[in-house]
Design a protein around this motif. Structure first.
Motif, PDB file in Angstrom:
ATOM      1  N   ALA A  17       0.834  -1.212   0.000  1.00 13.58           N
ATOM      2  CA  ALA A  17       0.000   0.000   0.000  1.00 13.58           C
ATOM      3  C   ALA A  17       0.857   1.245   0.000  1.00 13.58           C
ATOM      4  N   ALA A  18       1.974   1.178   0.768  1.00 15.61           N
ATOM      5  CA  ALA A  18       2.858   2.345   0.816  1.00 15.61           C
ATOM      6  C   ALA A  18       3.492   2.605  -0.541  1.00 15.61           C
ATOM      7  N   ILE A  19       3.817   1.547  -1.222  1.00 19.49           N
ATOM      8  CA  ILE A  19       4.373   1.694  -2.562  1.00 19.49           C
ATOM      9  C   ILE A  19       3.351   2.282  -3.511  1.00 19.49           C
ATOM     10  N   GLY A  20       2.106   1.856  -3.319  1.00 18.15           N
ATOM     11  CA  GLY A  20       1.054   2.311  -4.238  1.00 18.15           C
ATOM     12  C   GLY A  20       0.722   3.785  -4.056  1.00 18.15           C
ATOM     13  N   VAL A  21       0.816   4.303  -2.867  1.00 21.05           N
ATOM     14  CA  VAL A  21       0.426   5.729  -2.651  1.00 21.05           C
ATOM     15  C   VAL A  21       1.540   6.699  -2.940  1.00 21.05           C
ATOM     16  N   SER A  22       2.765   6.256  -3.095  1.00 25.95           N
ATOM     17  CA  SER A  22       3.869   7.163  -3.420  1.00 25.95           C
ATOM     18  C   SER A  22       3.694   7.707  -4.850  1.00 25.95           C
ATOM     19  N   ALA A  23       4.145   8.906  -5.030  1.00 21.78           N
ATOM     20  CA  ALA A  23       3.958   9.553  -6.345  1.00 21.78           C
ATOM     21  C   ALA A  23       4.796   8.873  -7.401  1.00 21.78           C
ATOM     22  N   PRO A  24       4.244   8.680  -8.580  1.00 27.01           N
ATOM     23  CA  PRO A  24       5.018   8.060  -9.658  1.00 27.01           C
ATOM     24  C   PRO A  24       6.144   8.974 -10.140  1.00 27.01           C
ATOM     25  N   ALA A  25       7.182   8.287 -10.533  1.00 21.36           N
ATOM     26  CA  ALA A  25       8.329   9.092 -11.034  1.00 21.36           C
ATOM     27  C   ALA A  25       8.097   9.493 -12.477  1.00 21.36           C
ATOM     28  N   ARG A  26       8.262  10.771 -12.733  1.00 16.60           N
ATOM     29  CA  ARG A  26       8.078  11.289 -14.091  1.00 16.60           C
ATOM     30  C   ARG A  26       9.411  11.907 -14.534  1.00 16.60           C
ATOM     31  N   ALA A  27      10.187  11.113 -15.221  1.00 15.77           N
ATOM     32  CA  ALA A  27      11.540  11.564 -15.563  1.00 15.77           C
ATOM     33  C   ALA A  27      11.540  12.730 -16.536  1.00 15.77           C
ATOM     34  N   GLN A  28      10.538  12.849 -17.421  1.00 19.31           N
ATOM     35  CA  GLN A  28      10.540  13.879 -18.416  1.00 19.31           C
ATOM     36  C   GLN A  28      10.168  15.231 -17.903  1.00 19.31           C
ATOM     37  N   SER A  29       9.616  15.259 -16.651  1.00 22.73           N
ATOM     38  CA  SER A  29       9.147  16.558 -16.169  1.00 22.73           C
ATOM     39  C   SER A  29       9.834  16.989 -14.899  1.00 22.73           C
ATOM     40  N   CYS A  30      10.670  16.100 -14.301  1.00 21.97           N
ATOM     41  CA  CYS A  30      11.258  16.438 -13.011  1.00 21.97           C
ATOM     42  C   CYS A  30      12.770  16.419 -13.144  1.00 21.97           C
ATOM     43  N   VAL A  31      13.374  17.447 -12.471  1.00 26.11           N
ATOM     44  CA  VAL A  31      14.834  17.480 -12.448  1.00 26.11           C
ATOM     45  C   VAL A  31      15.325  16.550 -11.352  1.00 26.11           C
ATOM     46  N   GLY A  32      16.387  15.875 -11.642  1.00 27.46           N
ATOM     47  CA  GLY A  32      16.977  14.935 -10.645  1.00 27.46           C
ATOM     48  C   GLY A  32      16.117  13.717 -10.415  1.00 27.46           C
ATOM     49  N   VAL A  33      15.449  13.315 -11.522  1.00 34.84           N
ATOM     50  CA  VAL A  33      14.559  12.161 -11.372  1.00 34.84           C
ATOM     51  C   VAL A  33      15.300  10.866 -11.085  1.00 34.84           C
ATOM     52  N   GLU A  34      16.525  10.736 -11.579  1.00 32.01           N
ATOM     53  CA  GLU A  34      17.270   9.499 -11.353  1.00 32.01           C
ATOM     54  C   GLU A  34      17.521   9.265  -9.865  1.00 32.01           C
ATOM     55  N   GLY A  35      17.840  10.319  -9.189  1.00 34.79           N
ATOM     56  CA  GLY A  35      18.104  10.167  -7.749  1.00 34.79           C
ATOM     57  C   GLY A  35      16.853   9.780  -6.977  1.00 34.79           C
ATOM     58  N   ARG A  36      15.731  10.405  -7.403  1.00 33.13           N
ATOM     59  CA  ARG A  36      14.491  10.071  -6.689  1.00 33.13           C
ATOM     60  C   ARG A  36      14.061   8.641  -6.997  1.00 33.13           C
ATOM     61  N   VAL A  37      14.257   8.293  -8.281  1.00 36.35           N
ATOM     62  CA  VAL A  37      13.886   6.911  -8.632  1.00 36.35           C
ATOM     63  C   VAL A  37      14.743   5.913  -7.881  1.00 36.35           C
ATOM     64  N   ASN A  38      15.999   6.203  -7.860  1.00 37.92           N
ATOM     65  CA  ASN A  38      16.902   5.278  -7.155  1.00 37.92           C
ATOM     66  C   ASN A  38      16.580   5.212  -5.671  1.00 37.92           C
ATOM     67  N   LEU A  39      16.232   6.417  -5.129  1.00 43.35           N
ATOM     68  CA  LEU A  39      15.885   6.437  -3.702  1.00 43.35           C
ATOM     69  C   LEU A  39      14.610   5.664  -3.438  1.00 43.35           C
ATOM     70  N   ALA A  40      13.633   5.903  -4.366  1.00 46.95           N
ATOM     71  CA  ALA A  40      12.362   5.176  -4.183  1.00 46.95           C
ATOM     72  C   ALA A  40      12.559   3.686  -4.382  1.00 46.95           C
ATOM     73  N   THR A  41      13.376   3.355  -5.386  1.00 44.16           N
ATOM     74  CA  THR A  41      13.649   1.929  -5.618  1.00 44.16           C
ATOM     75  C   THR A  41      14.369   1.310  -4.444  1.00 44.16           C
ATOM     76  N   SER A  42      15.335   2.047  -3.913  1.00 43.84           N
ATOM     77  CA  SER A  42      16.069   1.518  -2.769  1.00 43.84           C
ATOM     78  C   SER A  42      15.153   1.344  -1.562  1.00 43.84           C
ATOM     79  N   THR A  43      14.269   2.399  -1.423  1.00 46.34           N
ATOM     80  CA  THR A  43      13.328   2.299  -0.280  1.00 46.34           C
ATOM     81  C   THR A  43      12.384   1.104  -0.458  1.00 46.34           C
ATOM     82  N   LEU A  44      11.894   0.972  -1.736  1.00 49.72           N
ATOM     83  CA  LEU A  44      10.985  -0.164  -2.002  1.00 49.72           C
ATOM     84  C   LEU A  44      11.696  -1.489  -1.816  1.00 49.72           C
ATOM     85  N   THR A  45      12.946  -1.524  -2.310  1.00 54.62           N
ATOM     86  CA  THR A  45      13.698  -2.780  -2.173  1.00 54.62           C
ATOM     87  C   THR A  45      13.902  -3.133  -0.705  1.00 54.62           C
ATOM     88  N   THR A  46      14.251  -2.072   0.036  1.00 52.57           N
ATOM     89  CA  THR A  46      14.451  -2.319   1.478  1.00 52.57           C
ATOM     90  C   THR A  46      13.167  -2.792   2.146  1.00 52.57           C
TER      91      THR A  46
END
Length: 339
Positions: A17-46
């Motif tokens: 549920a926590a994964i589902g409510v987090s905002a989707p990553a939009r690489a084309q519209s956000c600066v520094g999207v790679e870091g957020r994606v990696n952070l979110a992925t790391s958080t999800l992985t953890t």
């Protein structure tokens, strides 16, 4: 489903549920999207790894607990089955031992009962029959002494001379002699009858000085003494047999042991429950009694023959002495001489 399994599933659902409510990553519209994606992925992985680890630990713990319970249940079932088998085996063993003990005890008691019945069967009243048999033996062996005592009371004794007046006095005194006295058991009456039958004693003959005459007198007396003494012995023997405690009375008592006044009903009832050993013993006693009676019967037959011999001797003597001899002693009264 156990409580631990339910808790693990609830935690996993919360992570999803926590994964589902987090905002989707939009690489084309956000600066520094790679870091957020990696952070979110790391958080999800953890989160997923933690959930998996937590769930796995819970499942492993639950599996261990369930396995322990299952093993415990199997152990309890095995123990119960083993205990039940032991109880059944012990029950069979105890029942077999009880049966064997019962059979052994029963066989022993039956053997004791059979031995008691066998050796306790000694015939019908053995003490009574032995006592009566002993009384018969005593009576048979004592008849000779009684007979001799009666013979010695007779006035006319072999080889002796006496005055006939004593014989006359005894014959005249009391009741007249009767032959039934021999069988009545009255010893005095029987002795008086025997004395009467034998006759008076021979008086002392006078010495004629002639040796031939004296020898003839002695010869005649010897002839008279022979058949008179035989007659006295036979009659006294009859009286001795019929005395109250004589062989005839004891023989009847011994025969009555098995026959009795009831025709042997008491004896038959007494031997009905006897073992074969007791019946055989009683048969042996009967046969012994029969042999004793047979011996006494033979004795009476010999007595009859002796009586006949004495009678024949008397007849021969009377025939011989019917011719007067030249040297016969005429001093003896005619009533006291041999016919």
């Amino acid at each position: 489903m156990t409580a631990r399994t339910a808790t693990a599933l609830v935690g996993l659902g919360a992570v999803v549920a926590a994964i589902g409510v987090s905002a989707p990553a939009r690489a084309q519209s956000c600066v520094g999207v790679e870091g957020r994606v990696n952070l979110a992925t790391s958080t999800l992985t953890t989160a997923i790894t933690g959930a998996i680890t937590t769930t796995e630990s819970a499942l492993v713990a639950q599996e261990l607990a369930e396995r322990a319970r299952l093993i415990s249940a199997v152990k309890v079932l095995t123990a119960q089955s083993a205990a039940g088998s032991d109880q059944v085996a012990n029950g069979f063993r105890a029942s077999s031992q009880a049966l064997a003990t019962t059979l052994a005890t029963q066989d022993q008691r039956q053997a004791v009962a059979l031995a008691t019945h066998r050796y306790g069967s000694i015939g019908y009243d053995p003490c009574g029959s032995n006592t009566k048999a002993q009384s018969l033996y005593t009576a048979l062996t004592g008849s000779a002494a009684v007979r001799q005592q009666m013979v010695t009371q007779v006035h006319a004794q072999p080889g002796r001379y006496a005055d006939p007046k004593d014989w006359v006095a005894d014959v005249k005194s009391g009741d007249a002699p009767d032959g039934a006295a021999l069988y009545s058991g009255d010893r005095e009456a029987a002795t008086k009858f025997i004395t009467t039958v034998i006759g008076p004693p021979d008086p002392q003959p006078r010495n004629t000085g002639n040796s031939a005459t004296n020898d003839l007198n002695k010869l005649e007396k010897t002839g008279r003494d022979t058949y008179r003494s035989m007659t006295a012995v036979v009659l006294a023997d009859i009286a001795a047999d019929y005395r109250p405690d004589g062989p005839i009375a004891k023989t009847r008592a011994l025969s009555g042991h098995w026959q009795g006044n009831d025709g042997g009903a008491a004896w038959a009832a007494g031997t009905a429950g006897q073992h074969d050993r007791g019946i055989i013993q009683d048969a042996v006693r009967m046969e012994a009694a029969n042999l004793a009676l047979l011996a006494h019967q033979i004795k009476r037959g010999m007595r009859t023959e002796a009586t006949a011999a004495a009678l024949l001797l008397s007849m021969v003597n009377a025939r011989i002495s019917s011719v007067p001899s030249p040297g016969r002693d005429t001093s003896t009264p005619a009533s006291f001489q041999t016919p």
